[in-house]
Each structure stands twice: as structure tokens, then as C-alpha cells.
Design a protein around this motif. Structure first.
Motif, PDB file in Angstrom:
ATOM      1  N   ASP A  73      54.664  47.445 -21.504  1.00 48.62           N
ATOM      2  CA  ASP A  73      54.084  46.901 -22.728  1.00 48.62           C
ATOM      3  C   ASP A  73      54.688  47.697 -23.881  1.00 48.62           C
ATOM      4  O   ASP A  73      54.213  48.781 -24.222  1.00 48.62           O
ATOM      5  CB  ASP A  73      52.566  47.021 -22.702  1.00 48.62           C
ATOM      6  N   VAL A  74      55.772  47.162 -24.447  1.00 50.06           N
ATOM      7  CA  VAL A  74      56.548  47.866 -25.466  1.00 50.06           C
ATOM      8  C   VAL A  74      56.072  47.432 -26.847  1.00 50.06           C
ATOM      9  O   VAL A  74      55.962  46.240 -27.120  1.00 50.06           O
ATOM     10  CB  VAL A  74      58.055  47.565 -25.308  1.00 50.06           C
ATOM     11  N   ILE A  75      55.794  48.410 -27.724  1.00 49.96           N
ATOM     12  CA  ILE A  75      55.400  48.063 -29.091  1.00 49.96           C
ATOM     13  C   ILE A  75      56.629  48.074 -29.993  1.00 49.96           C
ATOM     14  O   ILE A  75      57.728  48.421 -29.563  1.00 49.96           O
ATOM     15  CB  ILE A  75      54.268  48.982 -29.616  1.00 49.96           C
ATOM     16  N   ASN A  76      56.448  47.677 -31.258  1.00 47.96           N
ATOM     17  CA  ASN A  76      57.575  47.409 -32.155  1.00 47.96           C
ATOM     18  C   ASN A  76      58.441  48.617 -32.510  1.00 47.96           C
ATOM     19  O   ASN A  76      59.510  48.459 -33.073  1.00 47.96           O
ATOM     20  CB  ASN A  76      57.115  46.703 -33.427  1.00 47.96           C
ATOM     21  N   ASN A  77      58.030  49.836 -32.160  1.00 46.90           N
ATOM     22  CA  ASN A  77      58.889  50.994 -32.423  1.00 46.90           C
ATOM     23  C   ASN A  77      59.593  51.485 -31.152  1.00 46.90           C
ATOM     24  O   ASN A  77      60.238  52.520 -31.157  1.00 46.90           O
ATOM     25  CB  ASN A  77      58.084  52.134 -33.059  1.00 46.90           C
ATOM     26  N   GLY A  78      59.446  50.739 -30.040  1.00 43.99           N
ATOM     27  CA  GLY A  78      60.112  51.096 -28.795  1.00 43.99           C
ATOM     28  C   GLY A  78      59.292  51.969 -27.870  1.00 43.99           C
ATOM     29  O   GLY A  78      59.735  52.291 -26.776  1.00 43.99           O
ATOM     30  N   THR A  79      58.087  52.342 -28.280  1.00 39.58           N
ATOM     31  CA  THR A  79      57.205  53.162 -27.455  1.00 39.58           C
ATOM     32  C   THR A  79      56.385  52.272 -26.526  1.00 39.58           C
ATOM     33  O   THR A  79      55.977  51.182 -26.913  1.00 39.58           O
ATOM     34  CB  THR A  79      56.256  53.985 -28.350  1.00 39.58           C
ATOM     35  N   LEU A  80      56.130  52.747 -25.317  1.00 43.18           N
ATOM     36  CA  LEU A  80      55.269  52.005 -24.410  1.00 43.18           C
ATOM     37  C   LEU A  80      53.804  52.270 -24.751  1.00 43.18           C
ATOM     38  O   LEU A  80      53.437  53.395 -25.090  1.00 43.18           O
ATOM     39  CB  LEU A  80      55.514  52.422 -22.963  1.00 43.18           C
ATOM     40  N   THR A  81      52.991  51.230 -24.664  1.00 43.86           N
ATOM     41  CA  THR A  81      51.548  51.380 -24.815  1.00 43.86           C
ATOM     42  C   THR A  81      51.024  51.941 -23.501  1.00 43.86           C
ATOM     43  O   THR A  81      51.064  51.258 -22.469  1.00 43.86           O
ATOM     44  CB  THR A  81      50.883  50.022 -25.126  1.00 43.86           C
ATOM     45  N   THR A  82      50.550  53.176 -23.517  1.00 45.00           N
ATOM     46  CA  THR A  82      50.163  53.845 -22.273  1.00 45.00           C
ATOM     47  C   THR A  82      48.919  53.234 -21.632  1.00 45.00           C
ATOM     48  O   THR A  82      48.761  53.301 -20.421  1.00 45.00           O
ATOM     49  CB  THR A  82      49.943  55.349 -22.497  1.00 45.00           C
ATOM     50  N   SER A  83      48.051  52.629 -22.425  1.00 44.96           N
ATOM     51  CA  SER A  83      46.820  52.071 -21.853  1.00 44.96           C
ATOM     52  C   SER A  83      47.069  50.779 -21.083  1.00 44.96           C
ATOM     53  O   SER A  83      46.257  50.393 -20.244  1.00 44.96           O
ATOM     54  CB  SER A  83      45.787  51.829 -22.953  1.00 44.96           C
ATOM     55  N   THR A  84      48.192  50.099 -21.330  1.00 42.91           N
ATOM     56  CA  THR A  84      48.462  48.832 -20.651  1.00 42.91           C
ATOM     57  C   THR A  84      49.763  48.824 -19.854  1.00 42.91           C
ATOM     58  O   THR A  84      50.034  47.862 -19.139  1.00 42.91           O
ATOM     59  CB  THR A  84      48.486  47.669 -21.670  1.00 42.91           C
ATOM     60  N   SER A  85      50.571  49.851 -19.950  1.00 39.99           N
ATOM     61  CA  SER A  85      51.788  49.957 -19.140  1.00 39.99           C
ATOM     62  C   SER A  85      51.445  50.668 -17.844  1.00 39.99           C
ATOM     63  O   SER A  85      50.666  51.631 -17.845  1.00 39.99           O
ATOM     64  CB  SER A  85      52.876  50.729 -19.891  1.00 39.99           C
ATOM     65  N   SER A  86      52.016  50.203 -16.732  1.00 37.16           N
ATOM     66  CA  SER A  86      51.664  50.798 -15.440  1.00 37.16           C
ATOM     67  C   SER A  86      52.779  50.558 -14.425  1.00 37.16           C
ATOM     68  O   SER A  86      53.711  49.792 -14.669  1.00 37.16           O
ATOM     69  CB  SER A  86      50.354  50.187 -14.917  1.00 37.16           C
ATOM     70  N   TRP A  87      52.642  51.228 -13.264  1.00 39.76           N
ATOM     71  CA  TRP A  87      53.598  51.054 -12.180  1.00 39.76           C
ATOM     72  C   TRP A  87      52.916  51.280 -10.844  1.00 39.76           C
ATOM     73  O   TRP A  87      51.853  51.896 -10.773  1.00 39.76           O
ATOM     74  CB  TRP A  87      54.806  51.981 -12.336  1.00 39.76           C
ATOM     75  N   ARG A  88      53.532  50.753  -9.789  1.00 39.50           N
ATOM     76  CA  ARG A  88      53.075  51.004  -8.423  1.00 39.50           C
ATOM     77  C   ARG A  88      54.248  50.802  -7.475  1.00 39.50           C
ATOM     78  O   ARG A  88      55.218  50.126  -7.805  1.00 39.50           O
ATOM     79  CB  ARG A  88      51.916  50.088  -8.038  1.00 39.50           C
ATOM     80  N   THR A  89      54.161  51.422  -6.310  1.00 40.08           N
ATOM     81  CA  THR A  89      55.161  51.170  -5.274  1.00 40.08           C
ATOM     82  C   THR A  89      54.775  49.869  -4.575  1.00 40.08           C
ATOM     83  O   THR A  89      53.609  49.502  -4.527  1.00 40.08           O
ATOM     84  CB  THR A  89      55.227  52.318  -4.249  1.00 40.08           C
ATOM     85  N   SER A  90      55.767  49.180  -4.056  1.00 44.30           N
ATOM     86  CA  SER A  90      55.500  47.953  -3.314  1.00 44.30           C
ATOM     87  C   SER A  90      55.701  48.238  -1.835  1.00 44.30           C
ATOM     88  O   SER A  90      56.699  48.865  -1.467  1.00 44.30           O
ATOM     89  CB  SER A  90      56.463  46.862  -3.765  1.00 44.30           C
ATOM     90  N   PRO A  91      54.761  47.899  -1.009  1.00 40.89           N
ATOM     91  CA  PRO A  91      53.607  47.034  -1.191  1.00 40.89           C
ATOM     92  C   PRO A  91      52.318  47.774  -1.542  1.00 40.89           C
ATOM     93  O   PRO A  91      51.233  47.201  -1.432  1.00 40.89           O
ATOM     94  CB  PRO A  91      53.482  46.352   0.174  1.00 40.89           C
ATOM     95  N   GLY A  92      52.406  49.011  -1.983  1.00 39.95           N
ATOM     96  CA  GLY A  92      51.205  49.795  -2.305  1.00 39.95           C
ATOM     97  C   GLY A  92      50.344  49.137  -3.376  1.00 39.95           C
ATOM     98  O   GLY A  92      50.784  48.249  -4.112  1.00 39.95           O
TER      99      GLY A  92
END
Length: 164
Positions: A73-92
Motif C-alpha cells: 500500500d504505497v502512498i504518494n511520496n513512495g512510502t508504504l503504509t505500515t498499517s495496511t502493507s503486509s507479507w506472508r510466506t506461501s502457503p503459510g
């Protein structure tokens, strides 16, 4: 005469390198980038496939060909929004935090994939393209942090695609 020609050739070579506006290897050794990318092109779901480049990673490190799914979730200055950006391993199913920045002018990004515990994180750095592709590297752990997986440094090449 040979010395004069050698000196002129060497001077021209050094001067040509010094006049370059792009450092050798680009930012962080990643090359010149993949071209401009917009906020909308960078934001969304991405799938990254990792291939080990470290000869021997510690027990518990991610395996070769591990897939990581990320929501950027990238905002207009190129920073990620930490509250809505996320990751996980697949299939975890364990969803973890993600933060970092992306440069819109050339698509070069530097992201930190946070671990489940404080002070743990992996660094994903590379180039996102407007066509929805990624090439770069992953280091576990990121500089100044502890490993998310395993107990020592493990590095990977990463290729990715935007899935939505």
C-alpha cells in the motif's frame, strides 16, 4: 609516443566515468532502475519467488524457491503504509508487517519484511516495473535486525510479479 597515447586514452576513460550521472551499479548496486512507476502501478498484491545465493544457510532458513506474497500500500511520496502493507510466506497463513520506500522515478524499492517478534526483519531490495515485474534480492536478516527465519545470514535473489 606510446606513453602519450596511453596517457590520453586513460585520461579519456577516467574522465568519461567521472562525468556519468549514474554511479556504477546504480543505487545499492541495483543498476539504473526499471523506469518510472506510478503509485497505482506499485500498490497491490505481489508474489516474489526466492532463490538462495548463500551456499549454506542455517537450519530454519527459507528454502530455495520459497514464494512470498505481499500487499504493498504505497502512498504518494513512495512510502508504504505500515498499517495496511503486509507479507506472508506461501502457503503459510501468518501475516506480518511490511514497511519501506519506493522511488517513483526509477522503480527502485527498499522494503523491510518484519518478523513476528521485535527487531526481526528481512530486507527486500530491487526494482519494480510499470509492467508489474520485480527483480532484486532478499537478505535475512536486514542490517541491524535479527533473522526472521534461521539464525544467521541467508541471501536470495528474488523475482516477482504483480498479481492484482
Amino acid at each position: 609516443m606510446k606513453r602519450i597515447l596511453y596517457t590520453v586514452a586513460l585520461t579519456a576513460l577516467v574522465t568519461g566515468c567521472e562525468a556519468s550521472t549514474d554511479p556504477l551499479g546504480g543505487v545499492g548496486g541495483l543498476g539504473p532502475g526499471g523506469g518510472a512507476i506510478t503509485q497505482a502501478q506499485a500498490s497491490g498484491d505481489w508474489s516474489f519467488t526466492l532463490r538462495r545465493t548463500t551456499a549454506s544457510c542455517s537450519s530454519g532458513s527459507l528454502p530455495d524457491n520459497q514464494v512470498i506474497l505481499a500487499l504493498l500500500d504505497v502512498i504518494n511520496n513512495g512510502t508504504l503504509t505500515t498499517s495496511t502493507s503486509s507479507w506472508r510466506t506461501s502457503p503459510g497463513t501468518t501475516v506480518r508487517g511490511l514497511d519501506g520506500t519506493l522511488r517513483f522515478t526509477d522503480g527502485i524499492g527498499n522494503l523491510i519484511l518484519r518478523g513476528s517478534t521485535a527487531n526481526t526483519g528481512m530486507e527486500l531490495r530491487g526494482t519494480l516495473t510499470s509492467a508489474g515485474a520485480f527483480t532484486g534480492t532478499v537478505s535475512d536478516p536486514a542490517a541491524g535486525l535479527f533473522p526472521v527465519f534461521g539464525s544467521g545470514l541467508c541471501e536470495y535473489t528474488a523475482t516477482g510479479v504483480k498479481t492484482s
